[in-house]
Design a protein around this motif. Structure first.
Motif, PDB file in Angstrom:
ATOM      1  N   GLU A  95       0.830  -1.212   0.000  1.00 44.61           N
ATOM      2  CA  GLU A  95       0.000   0.000   0.000  1.00 44.61           C
ATOM      3  C   GLU A  95       0.859   1.254   0.000  1.00 44.61           C
ATOM      4  OE1 GLU A  95      -2.375  -0.607   3.480  1.00 44.61           O
ATOM      5  OE2 GLU A  95      -3.782  -1.953   2.463  1.00 44.61           O
ATOM      6  N   LYS A  96       1.981   1.187   0.721  1.00 45.97           N
ATOM      7  CA  LYS A  96       2.836   2.367   0.879  1.00 45.97           C
ATOM      8  C   LYS A  96       3.776   2.580  -0.309  1.00 45.97           C
ATOM      9  CE  LYS A  96       5.612   4.659   4.366  1.00 45.97           C
ATOM     10  NZ  LYS A  96       6.096   4.671   5.726  1.00 45.97           N
ATOM     11  N   TYR A  97       4.340   1.477  -0.852  1.00 41.44           N
ATOM     12  CA  TYR A  97       5.395   1.604  -1.868  1.00 41.44           C
ATOM     13  C   TYR A  97       5.126   0.815  -3.142  1.00 41.44           C
ATOM     14  CZ  TYR A  97       8.265   2.972   2.206  1.00 41.44           C
ATOM     15  OH  TYR A  97       8.772   3.560   3.317  1.00 41.44           O
ATOM     16  N   GLY A  98       3.922   0.282  -3.295  1.00 42.32           N
ATOM     17  CA  GLY A  98       3.631  -0.633  -4.395  1.00 42.32           C
ATOM     18  C   GLY A  98       3.900  -0.099  -5.785  1.00 42.32           C
ATOM     19  N   ASP A  99       3.900   1.225  -5.948  1.00 38.73           N
ATOM     20  CA  ASP A  99       4.161   1.801  -7.270  1.00 38.73           C
ATOM     21  C   ASP A  99       5.649   1.887  -7.583  1.00 38.73           C
ATOM     22  OD1 ASP A  99       4.380   3.659  -5.193  1.00 38.73           O
ATOM     23  OD2 ASP A  99       3.933   5.363  -6.505  1.00 38.73           O
ATOM     24  N   LYS A 100       6.514   1.736  -6.552  1.00 31.66           N
ATOM     25  CA  LYS A 100       7.966   1.875  -6.759  1.00 31.66           C
ATOM     26  C   LYS A 100       8.733   0.566  -6.609  1.00 31.66           C
ATOM     27  CE  LYS A 100       8.962   5.147  -3.773  1.00 31.66           C
ATOM     28  NZ  LYS A 100       9.446   6.311  -3.037  1.00 31.66           N
ATOM     29  N   TYR A 101       8.216  -0.344  -5.753  1.00 29.18           N
ATOM     30  CA  TYR A 101       8.980  -1.547  -5.418  1.00 29.18           C
ATOM     31  C   TYR A 101       8.130  -2.807  -5.541  1.00 29.18           C
ATOM     32  CZ  TYR A 101      11.999   1.893  -3.082  1.00 29.18           C
ATOM     33  OH  TYR A 101      12.807   2.963  -2.797  1.00 29.18           O
ATOM     34  N   HIS A 102       8.782  -3.881  -5.943  1.00 29.04           N
ATOM     35  CA  HIS A 102       8.172  -5.206  -5.856  1.00 29.04           C
ATOM     36  C   HIS A 102       8.908  -5.934  -4.734  1.00 29.04           C
ATOM     37  CE1 HIS A 102       6.267  -8.958  -6.853  1.00 29.04           C
ATOM     38  NE2 HIS A 102       7.453  -9.529  -6.838  1.00 29.04           N
ATOM     39  N   PHE A 103       8.170  -6.388  -3.725  1.00 30.35           N
ATOM     40  CA  PHE A 103       8.791  -6.975  -2.535  1.00 30.35           C
ATOM     41  C   PHE A 103       8.813  -8.496  -2.595  1.00 30.35           C
ATOM     42  CE2 PHE A 103       7.312  -2.798  -1.130  1.00 30.35           C
ATOM     43  CZ  PHE A 103       8.496  -2.300  -0.595  1.00 30.35           C
ATOM     44  N   SER A 104       9.929  -9.050  -2.164  1.00 22.45           N
ATOM     45  CA  SER A 104      10.106 -10.496  -2.052  1.00 22.45           C
ATOM     46  C   SER A 104      10.590 -10.809  -0.648  1.00 22.45           C
ATOM     47  CB  SER A 104      11.165 -10.987  -3.059  1.00 22.45           C
ATOM     48  OG  SER A 104      10.764 -10.691  -4.372  1.00 22.45           O
ATOM     49  N   LEU A 105      10.347 -12.044  -0.216  1.00 23.41           N
ATOM     50  CA  LEU A 105      10.834 -12.486   1.089  1.00 23.41           C
ATOM     51  C   LEU A 105      12.189 -13.152   0.935  1.00 23.41           C
ATOM     52  CD1 LEU A 105       7.826 -14.248   2.836  1.00 23.41           C
ATOM     53  CD2 LEU A 105       8.696 -11.973   3.227  1.00 23.41           C
ATOM     54  N   MET A 106      13.025 -12.997   1.938  1.00 29.72           N
ATOM     55  CA  MET A 106      14.253 -13.768   2.038  1.00 29.72           C
ATOM     56  C   MET A 106      14.133 -14.625   3.284  1.00 29.72           C
ATOM     57  SD  MET A 106      17.129 -10.869   1.174  1.00 29.72           S
ATOM     58  CE  MET A 106      18.273 -11.679   2.283  1.00 29.72           C
ATOM     59  N   MET A 107      14.552 -15.889   3.175  1.00 24.90           N
ATOM     60  CA  MET A 107      14.514 -16.745   4.361  1.00 24.90           C
ATOM     61  C   MET A 107      15.546 -17.851   4.244  1.00 24.90           C
ATOM     62  SD  MET A 107      11.094 -19.128   3.979  1.00 24.90           S
ATOM     63  CE  MET A 107       9.950 -17.778   3.863  1.00 24.90           C
ATOM     64  N   GLY A 108      15.976 -18.328   5.388  1.00 23.40           N
ATOM     65  CA  GLY A 108      16.861 -19.479   5.414  1.00 23.40           C
ATOM     66  C   GLY A 108      16.080 -20.740   5.105  1.00 23.40           C
ATOM     67  N   GLU A 109      16.796 -21.729   4.613  1.00 23.62           N
ATOM     68  CA  GLU A 109      16.167 -22.997   4.246  1.00 23.62           C
ATOM     69  C   GLU A 109      15.406 -23.613   5.421  1.00 23.62           C
ATOM     70  OE1 GLU A 109      17.754 -26.202   1.106  1.00 23.62           O
ATOM     71  OE2 GLU A 109      19.020 -25.866   2.852  1.00 23.62           O
ATOM     72  N   ASP A 110      15.894 -23.375   6.642  1.00 24.25           N
ATOM     73  CA  ASP A 110      15.214 -23.908   7.823  1.00 24.25           C
ATOM     74  C   ASP A 110      13.811 -23.315   7.972  1.00 24.25           C
ATOM     75  OD1 ASP A 110      16.562 -21.492   8.244  1.00 24.25           O
ATOM     76  OD2 ASP A 110      16.792 -21.827  10.380  1.00 24.25           O
ATOM     77  N   ASN A 111      13.652 -22.031   7.631  1.00 24.06           N
ATOM     78  CA  ASN A 111      12.325 -21.399   7.708  1.00 24.06           C
ATOM     79  C   ASN A 111      11.387 -21.896   6.619  1.00 24.06           C
ATOM     80  OD1 ASN A 111      12.647 -19.711   9.973  1.00 24.06           O
ATOM     81  ND2 ASN A 111      13.823 -18.272   8.751  1.00 24.06           N
ATOM     82  N   LEU A 112      11.947 -22.271   5.484  1.00 22.92           N
ATOM     83  CA  LEU A 112      11.113 -22.790   4.393  1.00 22.92           C
ATOM     84  C   LEU A 112      10.401 -24.078   4.813  1.00 22.92           C
ATOM     85  CD1 LEU A 112      10.268 -22.270   1.449  1.00 22.92           C
ATOM     86  CD2 LEU A 112      12.199 -23.696   0.743  1.00 22.92           C
ATOM     87  N   LYS A 113      11.023 -24.824   5.718  1.00 23.27           N
ATOM     88  CA  LYS A 113      10.431 -26.088   6.177  1.00 23.27           C
ATOM     89  C   LYS A 113       9.107 -25.877   6.904  1.00 23.27           C
ATOM     90  CE  LYS A 113      14.820 -28.357   6.498  1.00 23.27           C
ATOM     91  NZ  LYS A 113      15.923 -28.677   7.340  1.00 23.27           N
ATOM     92  N   SER A 114       8.979 -24.733   7.560  1.00 24.25           N
ATOM     93  CA  SER A 114       7.733 -24.473   8.292  1.00 24.25           C
ATOM     94  C   SER A 114       6.873 -23.411   7.615  1.00 24.25           C
ATOM     95  CB  SER A 114       8.049 -24.038   9.726  1.00 24.25           C
ATOM     96  OG  SER A 114       8.840 -22.868   9.714  1.00 24.25           O
ATOM     97  N   PHE A 115       7.239 -23.025   6.403  1.00 24.01           N
ATOM     98  CA  PHE A 115       6.537 -21.950   5.701  1.00 24.01           C
ATOM     99  C   PHE A 115       5.050 -22.270   5.505  1.00 24.01           C
ATOM    100  CE2 PHE A 115       5.786 -19.518   1.597  1.00 24.01           C
ATOM    101  CZ  PHE A 115       5.698 -18.280   2.226  1.00 24.01           C
TER     102      PHE A 115
END
Length: 195
Positions: A95-115
């Protein structure tokens, strides 16, 4: 539109492992920038070992000020209602920056296990990419994420340094200075944190 990787954490304190991963993602993936999203102290579970928000923000700013033009500090979660979920932060950022940025998540492989247990993880994957960096960990990643078109594995260095290790050993009087960016060490030492 700039692609921004969001690196969530308490950064209590930020250390060279965080910088290695963030810089690697900014330099060796298709992300243009990486933002350190500093997780605020939850009013529902106060931890004595967690420094106040402004101190952790200051250490992140000190860590990246001179040498990392693609890395930024973000306080976006400081003003969101608690408890907060990643999906809510992403909506707010959009809502705040959607016209300027596309946001992605970064996570360690350990977090992907419980995603798959995260609130509205399907919505996150529908609108955002997930960049995964390797971690030494046990167990298998959920098969639904192994070949998912929105999940990107980045061959980043495996860094086994933790803020917990730094706090614990600083309290024991060990020399943890090489594990911290120099300006973070100076601030931490001057403020007498984690003693």
């Amino acid at each position: 539109m700039k692609k921004v990787g969001l690196y969530f954490g308490t950064f209590n304190p930020i250390h060279i492992g965080h910088l290695i991963i963030a810089n690697h993602m900014a330099e060796f993936s298709d992300l243009d920038e990486v933002w350190f999203v500093i997780t605020p102290q939850s009013p529902f579970k106060v931890k004595k070992s967690l420094l106040d928000n402004h101190h952790r923000l200051r250490m992140v700013e000190e860590a990246i000020e001179d040498n990392y033009p693609k890395l930024k500090a973000s306080t976006i979660e400081f003003n969101l209602p608690q408890p907060n979920y990643t999906v809510d932060t992403l909506v707010h950022l959009g809502e705040k920056y959607g016209d300027k940025y596309h946001f992605s998540l970064m996570m360690g492989e350990d977090n992907l296990k419980s995603f798959h247990k995260w609130k509205n993880y399907e919505v996150i994957l529908e609108h955002h990419d997930v960049y995964v960096y390797p971690r030494i960990s046990e167990g298998e990643v959920n098969h639904q994420f192994l070949n998912h078109p929105k999940v990107h594995r980045v061959a980043a260095p495996i860094v086994e340094i933790s803020s917990t290790f730094i706090r614990k050993n600083h309290k024991l009087g060990k020399n943890i200075k090489p594990l911290l960016p120099p300006r973070v060490w100076t601030y931490l030492d001057e403020m007498n944190f984690y003693r």
